[in-house]
Design a protein around this motif. Structure first.
Motif, PDB file in Angstrom:
ATOM      1  N   ARG A 132      -8.877   5.536   7.098  1.00  0.00           N
ATOM      2  CA  ARG A 132      -7.511   4.693   7.040  1.00  0.00           C
ATOM      3  C   ARG A 132      -6.599   5.123   7.480  1.00  0.00           C
ATOM      4  O   ARG A 132      -5.768   4.518   8.196  1.00  0.00           O
ATOM      5  N   ASN A 184      -0.288  10.762  -4.355  1.00  0.00           N
ATOM      6  CA  ASN A 184       0.210   9.365  -4.351  1.00  0.00           C
ATOM      7  C   ASN A 184       0.307   8.929  -3.021  1.00  0.00           C
ATOM      8  O   ASN A 184       1.171   9.518  -2.168  1.00  0.00           O
ATOM      9  N   LEU A 185      -0.417   8.070  -2.716  1.00  0.00           N
ATOM     10  CA  LEU A 185      -0.605   7.257  -1.326  1.00  0.00           C
ATOM     11  C   LEU A 185       0.230   5.942  -1.288  1.00  0.00           C
ATOM     12  O   LEU A 185      -0.423   4.997  -1.629  1.00  0.00           O
ATOM     13  N   ARG A 186       1.436   6.024  -1.004  1.00  0.00           N
ATOM     14  CA  ARG A 186       2.194   4.916  -1.000  1.00  0.00           C
ATOM     15  C   ARG A 186       1.973   3.934  -2.205  1.00  0.00           C
ATOM     16  O   ARG A 186       1.883   2.804  -2.179  1.00  0.00           O
ATOM     17  N   GLY A 187       2.077   4.627  -3.419  1.00  0.00           N
ATOM     18  CA  GLY A 187       2.094   3.739  -4.664  1.00  0.00           C
ATOM     19  C   GLY A 187       0.758   3.720  -5.263  1.00  0.00           C
ATOM     20  O   GLY A 187       0.563   3.326  -6.424  1.00  0.00           O
ATOM     21  N   THR A 188      -0.390   4.281  -4.412  1.00  0.00           N
ATOM     22  CA  THR A 188      -1.810   4.246  -4.909  1.00  0.00           C
ATOM     23  C   THR A 188      -2.071   5.727  -5.171  1.00  0.00           C
ATOM     24  O   THR A 188      -2.077   6.543  -4.452  1.00  0.00           O
ATOM     25  N   VAL A 189      -2.604   5.932  -6.159  1.00  0.00           N
ATOM     26  CA  VAL A 189      -3.217   7.377  -6.671  1.00  0.00           C
ATOM     27  C   VAL A 189      -4.534   7.432  -6.125  1.00  0.00           C
ATOM     28  O   VAL A 189      -5.513   6.724  -6.793  1.00  0.00           O
ATOM     29  N   ILE A 190      -4.909   8.541  -5.103  1.00  0.00           N
ATOM     30  CA  ILE A 190      -6.201   8.640  -4.776  1.00  0.00           C
ATOM     31  C   ILE A 190      -6.870  10.081  -5.042  1.00  0.00           C
ATOM     32  O   ILE A 190      -5.952  11.122  -5.047  1.00  0.00           O
ATOM     33  N   GLU A 239     -12.020   5.148   3.419  1.00  0.00           N
ATOM     34  CA  GLU A 239     -12.505   3.839   2.410  1.00  0.00           C
ATOM     35  C   GLU A 239     -13.859   4.139   2.689  1.00  0.00           C
ATOM     36  O   GLU A 239     -14.495   3.691   3.573  1.00  0.00           O
ATOM     37  N   THR A 257     -10.965   4.459  -2.515  1.00  0.00           N
ATOM     38  CA  THR A 257     -10.428   5.318  -1.430  1.00  0.00           C
ATOM     39  C   THR A 257     -10.201   6.871  -1.682  1.00  0.00           C
ATOM     40  O   THR A 257      -9.986   7.177  -3.022  1.00  0.00           O
TER      41      THR A 257
END
Length: 158
Positions: free
Chosen positions: A33, A56-62, A88, A93
């Motif tokens: 990605r 935190n990747l732009r609001g998504t926790v990975i 991905e 992710t």
């Protein structure tokens, strides 16, 4: 370090090459990605040993995985030159900590050689070896690495 395949597009592999402990590895670019610089992660209690924590990747926790540990190597020492390869794979992710990204390459599919049988079960995550210049690049299968048969539980639905 730039390769171009002379064969048709169907026989070529688009890969991203990166380093771990002075060794070269690669994965298909279709599973990538983005590539980010290293940033501190938040540790998660009782997570698998190879999981450094989450980011935190732009609001998504990975989750961020130390790829060296996942491959049975000594843990990586994150520095300002380290990179996080955000992938991905199997509907998840996952960020992979690597020592550094080398190049994005297009190679002929025929350059991918099978691993010798003597490599044993430790080769479960590899699809083969690509001989390039005077080095060899281990071609990794993220689908098997983070698949349903993974004992760390990565294959479980998110």
């Amino acid at each position: 370090m730039n390769l171009t395949s002379n064969s048709n597009a169907a026989d070529s592999l688009e890969i991203i090459a990166f380093r771990l402990h002075e060794q070269e590895f690669c994965v298909k670019t279709t599973s990538i990605r983005e590539i980010r610089g290293w940033a501190p992660v938040t540790p998660i209690p009782h997570s698998p040993y190879e999981v450094l924590g989450v980011m935190n990747l732009r609001g998504t926790v990975i989750p961020i995985v130390d790829l060296a540990v996942k491959l049975g190597m000594p843990a990586a020492q994150a520095t300002e030159r380290s990179a996080v390869v955000v992938t991905e794979v199997n509907g998840m992710t996952v960020g992979l900590l690597v020592d550094g990204v080398s190049d994005i390459l297009t190679v002929a599919g025929s350059t991918l050689q099978p691993l010798p049988a003597a490599t044993g079960p430790s080769s479960a995550f590899s699809d083969g070896i690509i001989a390039h210049d005077k080095s060899m690049i281990c071609f990794l299968s993220l689908e098997r690495m983070f698949g349903e048969d993974d004992p760390s539980g990565w294959g479980m639905a998110a």
